[in-house]
Design a protein around this motif. Structure first.
Motif, PDB file in Angstrom:
ATOM      1  N   ILE A   1       0.840  -1.205   0.000  1.00 61.07           N
ATOM      2  CA  ILE A   1       0.000   0.000   0.000  1.00 61.07           C
ATOM      3  C   ILE A   1       0.872   1.250   0.000  1.00 61.07           C
ATOM      4  CG2 ILE A   1      -1.640   1.338   1.364  1.00 61.07           C
ATOM      5  CD1 ILE A   1      -2.827  -1.347   2.283  1.00 61.07           C
ATOM      6  N   ASP A   2       1.912   1.248   0.839  1.00 58.40           N
ATOM      7  CA  ASP A   2       2.799   2.411   0.923  1.00 58.40           C
ATOM      8  C   ASP A   2       3.466   2.707  -0.422  1.00 58.40           C
ATOM      9  OD1 ASP A   2       2.212   2.829   3.557  1.00 58.40           O
ATOM     10  OD2 ASP A   2       4.002   1.830   4.346  1.00 58.40           O
ATOM     11  N   ASN A   3       3.815   1.662  -1.151  1.00 56.56           N
ATOM     12  CA  ASN A   3       4.438   1.855  -2.463  1.00 56.56           C
ATOM     13  C   ASN A   3       3.497   2.566  -3.422  1.00 56.56           C
ATOM     14  OD1 ASN A   3       6.805   0.615  -1.678  1.00 56.56           O
ATOM     15  ND2 ASN A   3       6.240  -1.394  -2.476  1.00 56.56           N
ATOM     16  N   ARG A   4       2.221   2.160  -3.394  1.00 55.89           N
ATOM     17  CA  ARG A   4       1.242   2.790  -4.287  1.00 55.89           C
ATOM     18  C   ARG A   4       0.963   4.236  -3.865  1.00 55.89           C
ATOM     19  NH1 ARG A   4       1.100   0.505  -8.872  1.00 55.89           N
ATOM     20  NH2 ARG A   4      -1.056   1.122  -9.263  1.00 55.89           N
ATOM     21  N   VAL A   5       0.889   4.447  -2.559  1.00 53.75           N
ATOM     22  CA  VAL A   5       0.657   5.807  -2.062  1.00 53.75           C
ATOM     23  C   VAL A   5       1.857   6.695  -2.387  1.00 53.75           C
ATOM     24  CG1 VAL A   5       0.344   7.210   0.016  1.00 53.75           C
ATOM     25  CG2 VAL A   5      -0.932   5.077  -0.254  1.00 53.75           C
ATOM     26  N   TRP A   6       3.059   6.123  -2.266  1.00 51.35           N
ATOM     27  CA  TRP A   6       4.264   6.896  -2.598  1.00 51.35           C
ATOM     28  C   TRP A   6       4.235   7.338  -4.060  1.00 51.35           C
ATOM     29  CZ3 TRP A   6       8.222   6.188  -6.125  1.00 51.35           C
ATOM     30  CH2 TRP A   6       9.312   7.037  -5.982  1.00 51.35           C
ATOM     31  N   MET A   7       3.816   6.446  -4.951  1.00 51.87           N
ATOM     32  CA  MET A   7       3.727   6.803  -6.363  1.00 51.87           C
ATOM     33  C   MET A   7       2.701   7.910  -6.585  1.00 51.87           C
ATOM     34  SD  MET A   7       5.863   5.403  -8.384  1.00 51.87           S
ATOM     35  CE  MET A   7       5.014   6.052  -9.820  1.00 51.87           C
ATOM     36  N   ALA A   8       1.572   7.811  -5.893  1.00 58.52           N
ATOM     37  CA  ALA A   8       0.534   8.837  -6.025  1.00 58.52           C
ATOM     38  C   ALA A   8       1.055  10.196  -5.552  1.00 58.52           C
ATOM     39  CB  ALA A   8      -0.702   8.426  -5.232  1.00 58.52           C
ATOM     40  N   ASN A   9       1.705  10.207  -4.395  1.00 56.76           N
ATOM     41  CA  ASN A   9       2.249  11.463  -3.875  1.00 56.76           C
ATOM     42  C   ASN A   9       3.347  12.017  -4.785  1.00 56.76           C
ATOM     43  OD1 ASN A   9       0.678  11.842  -1.573  1.00 56.76           O
ATOM     44  ND2 ASN A   9       1.951  10.475  -0.339  1.00 56.76           N
ATOM     45  N   SER A  10       4.108  11.120  -5.406  1.00 57.42           N
ATOM     46  CA  SER A  10       5.155  11.565  -6.337  1.00 57.42           C
ATOM     47  C   SER A  10       4.549  12.296  -7.529  1.00 57.42           C
ATOM     48  CB  SER A  10       5.984  10.368  -6.822  1.00 57.42           C
ATOM     49  OG  SER A  10       6.681   9.769  -5.757  1.00 57.42           O
ATOM     50  N   GLU A  11       3.420  11.812  -8.007  1.00 56.19           N
ATOM     51  CA  GLU A  11       2.772  12.457  -9.154  1.00 56.19           C
ATOM     52  C   GLU A  11       2.182  13.807  -8.764  1.00 56.19           C
ATOM     53  OE1 GLU A  11       0.095   9.810 -11.090  1.00 56.19           O
ATOM     54  OE2 GLU A  11       1.708   8.495 -11.772  1.00 56.19           O
TER      55      GLU A  11
END
Length: 317
Positions: free
Chosen positions: A112-122
């Protein structure tokens, strides 16, 4: 000899006007640096290339079991990030304190953290682009403002000099006809300079905005300039405070009200929503303000993401 002197006076008056005009026009070539933006990202590195379900009612209905622990906005976020299964497994774990469960929960949390990190990166990437573009437009606007101020000062000084020269000439020139000619010529030059200082637009600059994020907002169109996840957050009503209108709609309404005095015709014709054109100082300042406002909206998306994380941490207990 007197005639020669008189002609010199008239010539000096003309040269003063020409010299100031040339000085004002000299710096226009410097504005060519503004044509292309250095803020455009090298490529779209989005990880969310798949389509996101925009039917929020069906998503919420399919995840009714999560409503006791998660807000509607959080449920929509986890659906957009495609982590529904992970969240459901976390919520339904019967014994979260066993070693096996803790290992599994840690794995799920990492996913989950990996997906959230990608979202925040965008979100951060778009915010950084807007920040860069806003600074760039501010620099161009300051350049144009300074050019306009310099032009006004030069024309004012020239007008004073011409007026003084005209007064001196009328005293020195004894020929009444020539005297009248000098007075008329000086008056024309002085009036021309006066009208130049009253120019409501002044200096201008050509800017290429083939990638124009303001245009995306205004037309409610996205051709991969903005990542699918961020665009979904901007265009889903449930992520706004009212839950009825989207963040994009609210942004557009504020622009219409504050930048264009609710004049839709002028707004639709604005160069700010085009793919490039001639910008005057007012256009540049309006563009800078709208970019800053849009950047604030993009940053606000993180509030919903942070709410989801807070609710997720509670679900681990």
């Amino acid at each position: 000899m007197k005639t020669l002197s008189n002609l010199r006076v008239i010539g000096c008056l003309s040269l003063i006007f020409l010299n100031f005009s040339c000085a004002v026009q000299k710096n226009t070539t410097l504005l060519s640096i503004a044509k292309e933006s250095y803020c455009i990202p090298p490529q779209n590195t989005t990880d969310f290339r798949y389509g996101i379900t925009t039917n929020s009612d069906s998503v919420l209905k399919a995840n009714t079991a999560l409503k006791p622990k998660f807000s509607e906005a959080s449920i929509l976020i986890m659906n957009a990030l495609r982590i529904n299964d992970e969240v459901h497994e976390i919520v339904n774990k019967p014994n979260k304190k066993s070693l096996e469960s803790m290992v599994r929960l840690n794995t799920l949390k990492q996913q989950i953290d990996n997906r959230v990190w990608m979202a925040n990166s965008e979100i951060d990437a778009l915010s950084a682009e807007l920040d860069c573009e806003g600074e760039r437009i501010d620099q161009i606007a300051n350049f144009v403002d300074n050019a306009n101020s310099s032009k006004t000062t030069k024309f004012t000084v020239a007008s004073i000099v011409i007026g003084a020269a005209s007064s001196i000439a009328t005293v020195l020139i004894s020929n009444e006809s020539l005297n009248n000619g000098v007075a008329i010529g000086a008056g024309v030059l002085g009036a021309s300079l006066g009208f130049a200082t009253l120019n409501p637009k002044g200096k201008k600059v050509e800017i290429n905005t083939s990638r124009n994020l303001l245009r995306n907002v205004w037309l409610n169109q996205n051709e991969h300039e903005i990542s699918s996840f961020v665009w979904y957050m901007l265009t889903e009503p449930k992520f706004s405070n009212s839950g009825k209108t989207t963040l994009l709609q609210n942004t557009k309404e504020r622009w219409l009200m504050y930048q264009f005095d609710e004049n839709m015709i002028n707004a639709n014709k604005s160069v700010n929503f085009s793919k490039g054109g001639i910008y005057f100082a007012d256009d540049l300042h309006a563009r800078s303000q709208m970019i800053n406002q849009f950047q604030s909206v993009v940053r606000s998306i993180k509030q919903n993401v942070n709410l989801f994380l807070a609710e997720l941490n509670t679900a681990f207990d």
